[in-house]
Enzyme design. Structure first.
Site, mmCIF file in Angstrom:
data_model
loop_
_atom_site.group_PDB
_atom_site.id
_atom_site.type_symbol
_atom_site.label_atom_id
_atom_site.label_comp_id
_atom_site.label_asym_id
_atom_site.label_seq_id
_atom_site.Cartn_x
_atom_site.Cartn_y
_atom_site.Cartn_z
ATOM 1 N N SER A 184 7.856 4.563 -6.640
ATOM 2 C CA SER A 184 6.189 4.253 -5.946
ATOM 3 C C SER A 184 5.515 5.364 -5.957
ATOM 4 O O SER A 184 4.302 5.289 -6.141
ATOM 5 C CB SER A 184 6.395 3.853 -4.662
ATOM 6 O OG SER A 184 7.123 4.629 -3.712
ATOM 7 N N HIS A 212 7.579 -2.433 -6.749
ATOM 8 C CA HIS A 212 6.341 -2.247 -7.882
ATOM 9 C C HIS A 212 6.822 -2.775 -9.033
ATOM 10 O O HIS A 212 6.231 -2.473 -9.931
ATOM 11 C CB HIS A 212 6.312 -0.605 -7.763
ATOM 12 C CG HIS A 212 5.462 0.079 -6.713
ATOM 13 N ND1 HIS A 212 4.109 -0.174 -6.519
ATOM 14 C CD2 HIS A 212 5.935 0.491 -5.651
ATOM 15 C CE1 HIS A 212 3.733 0.682 -5.180
ATOM 16 N NE2 HIS A 212 4.739 0.917 -4.734
ATOM 17 N N LYS A 243 2.626 -6.606 -2.741
ATOM 18 C CA LYS A 243 1.992 -5.880 -3.773
ATOM 19 C C LYS A 243 1.404 -6.878 -4.790
ATOM 20 O O LYS A 243 0.496 -7.617 -4.420
ATOM 21 C CB LYS A 243 2.975 -4.821 -4.174
ATOM 22 C CG LYS A 243 3.017 -3.736 -3.077
ATOM 23 C CD LYS A 243 4.146 -2.549 -3.510
ATOM 24 C CE LYS A 243 3.903 -1.655 -2.265
ATOM 25 N NZ LYS A 243 5.250 -0.995 -1.973
HETATM 26 C C1 LIG Z 1 5.980 -0.920 -0.791
HETATM 27 C C2 LIG Z 1 7.286 -0.468 -0.825
HETATM 28 C C3 LIG Z 1 8.036 -1.186 0.026
HETATM 29 C C4 LIG Z 1 7.737 -1.988 1.289
HETATM 30 O O1 LIG Z 1 7.191 -3.107 1.205
HETATM 31 P P1 LIG Z 1 6.260 -3.936 2.106
HETATM 32 O O2 LIG Z 1 6.421 -5.334 1.750
HETATM 33 O O3 LIG Z 1 4.952 -3.230 2.284
HETATM 34 O O4 LIG Z 1 6.711 -3.632 3.351
HETATM 35 C C5 LIG Z 1 9.618 -1.276 0.027
HETATM 36 N N1 LIG Z 1 9.964 -0.598 -1.178
HETATM 37 C C6 LIG Z 1 9.127 0.067 -1.889
HETATM 38 C C7 LIG Z 1 9.820 0.886 -3.233
HETATM 39 C C8 LIG Z 1 7.852 0.119 -1.873
HETATM 40 O O5 LIG Z 1 6.815 0.530 -2.907
#
Ligand SMILES: *Cc1c(COP(=O)(O)O)cnc(C)c1O
Length: 397
Positions: A184, A212, A243
């Site tokens: 990320s 991602h 996302k």
């Molecule tokens: C954003 C993210 C999460 C968390 O996801 P949410 O649905 O926002 O809680 C988990 N793992 C990774 C690698 C992320 O980038």
């Protein structure tokens, strides 16, 4: 008797952050999450959202949410295991399983909750987890909650991972290899084929967190497993609905037995209320869009290539990124914050990111382009980077 305020340390810690130039006030979005957005009273080019495909404002998703509110109300009223499983939740899990080409899927309130729930459920203090050093905080928390022994391997270093697996070969324990699919903060892709081969050789469970990667990599955005053609060989695929999917939530795709087990063991699933029906309906509509509008993913990648090339032509250090996440690495935390602040004044919002989110000497401004950005947006953003980069001595004149 007057006593010291037991929370006094909070003020002290905040003072230290201010001195180090790392204190942040929350930016406030005054309208939709779009490619140009009104933030703190200014309309700027938004390079900081995870809204990869622009789905937060897609008409089909809006309509699906509104219709679900009208038909089912605004809340689910219970945890999944009592009476909070609505037909929409079930339908979403079936659709996600089909999308991920797995037997089954279980939805959590967030990707964060999914990671915490699944790792904690599967491992005991006698077990071993092998975790990439740049894995997401929610993976780290899941590992800690399980109290399993955590073996951290250097970023994407499969030779080092192999050594750790060899050293622990004789241990009678459950072993889990876990990695982000797309990292990320750096935007690079996990060496998933090697992780799978090592898992198969050493009898370890393989888990990938595609927060991602879903909606970004693979056919129709199916994720890193599809990108590498590894269907059926990765035991646990975590994804987020927060996302590219544009709404909120997380999920675990895998075998039917894994789903049944998590229904009985995963604490966020057991002890926290399920999604409002509108969120489930939104996510179902997003899956329709992924299947029916592949041009969105095409546009995302066209924009990605264009912007990455632009930053690198200007002479910025963009690390090892292979995806729409492109870091502009500057070193010092305060410098990253300064770059972000100056870009904002020039009409571009790109978040500064410093320790502890990234290593102390790898502070950066992180950029994320989306399918919704126009060429004009990207050209204007590059111009701001050129101007501010020169001003701060980050690129040559
Ligand atoms: C954003 C993210 C999460 C968390 O996801 P949410 O649905 O926002 O809680 C988990 N793992 C990774 C690698 C992320 O980038």
């Amino acid at each position: 008797m007057a006593t010291r305020d037991p929370l006094e340390f909070v003020q002290e810690e905040l003072g230290k952050l201010r001195e180090a130039g790392l204190y942040r006030a929350l930016r406030v979005l005054e309208g939709e999450q779009g490619p140009r957005a009104r933030i703190d009273g200014r309309t700027v080019i938004n390079l900081s959202s995870n809204n990869y495909l622009g789905l937060t404002t897609h008409p089909r998703l809006r309509r699906a949410a509104v219709r679900a509110v009208e038909q089912y109300g605004v809340g689910s009223g219970a945890v999944r295991t009592i009476i909070g499983t609505m037909t929409l939740h079930q339908e979403l899990e079936e659709r996600l399983a089909a999308f991920k080409k797995t037997e089954a899927c279980i939805v959590f309130q967030s990707g964060c909750a999914a990671n915490q729930g699944v790792i904690q459920s599967l491992l005991t203090p006698q077990d071993l987890v092998f975790s990439d050093e740049l894995n997401h905080a929610s993976i780290i928390d899941g590992c800690r909650l399980s109290r399993a022994e955590i073996k951290v391997y250097p970023h994407r270093d499969t030779a080092a991972l192999r050594r750790l697996l060899e050293e622990t070969r004789e241990r009678q324990a459950r072993k889990l290899i876990v990695s982000d699919g797309v990292f990320s903060m750096d935007g690079d892709i996990a060496p998933l084929p090697e992780l799978v081969a090592l898992g198969e050789e050493f009898g370890a469970i393989v888990m990938v967190d595609d927060a991602h990667a879903s909606g970004v990599l693979g056919a129709n955005g199916r994720g890193s497993v599809d990108h590498f053609g590894l269907h059926g060989r990765v035991h646990i695929q975590v994804g987020t609905l927060s996302k590219a999917i544009g709404a909120l939530g997380g999920y675990v795709a895998g075998s039917r037995a894994l789903r049944d087990f998590l229904i009985h063991r995963a604490r966020p699933f057991l002890f926290s209320t399920s999604h409002p029906p509108s969120v489930a309906a939104t996510c179902l509509a997003a899956l329709d869009v992924l299947e029916q509008e592949p041009e969105l993913i095409q546009r995302l990648w066209d924009n990605t290539r264009y912007f990455k090339q632009g930053l690198s032509d200007l002479g910025f250090n963009t690390g090892q990124s292979q995806t729409p996440i492109t870091p502009v690495i500057v070193g010092e935390g305060a410098l990253a914050m300064k770059l972000s602040d100056r870009l904002f004044q020039e009409g571009v919002f790109a978040q500064g990111i410093a320790y502890p989110t990234v290593a102390r000497d790898k502070a950066r401004v992180r950029t994320i382009v989306t399918a919704a950005h126009t060429r004009d947006d990207l050209d204007q953003a590059l111009e701001a980077f050129r101007k501010v980069g020169r001003e701060l001595g980050l690129v040559g004149r």
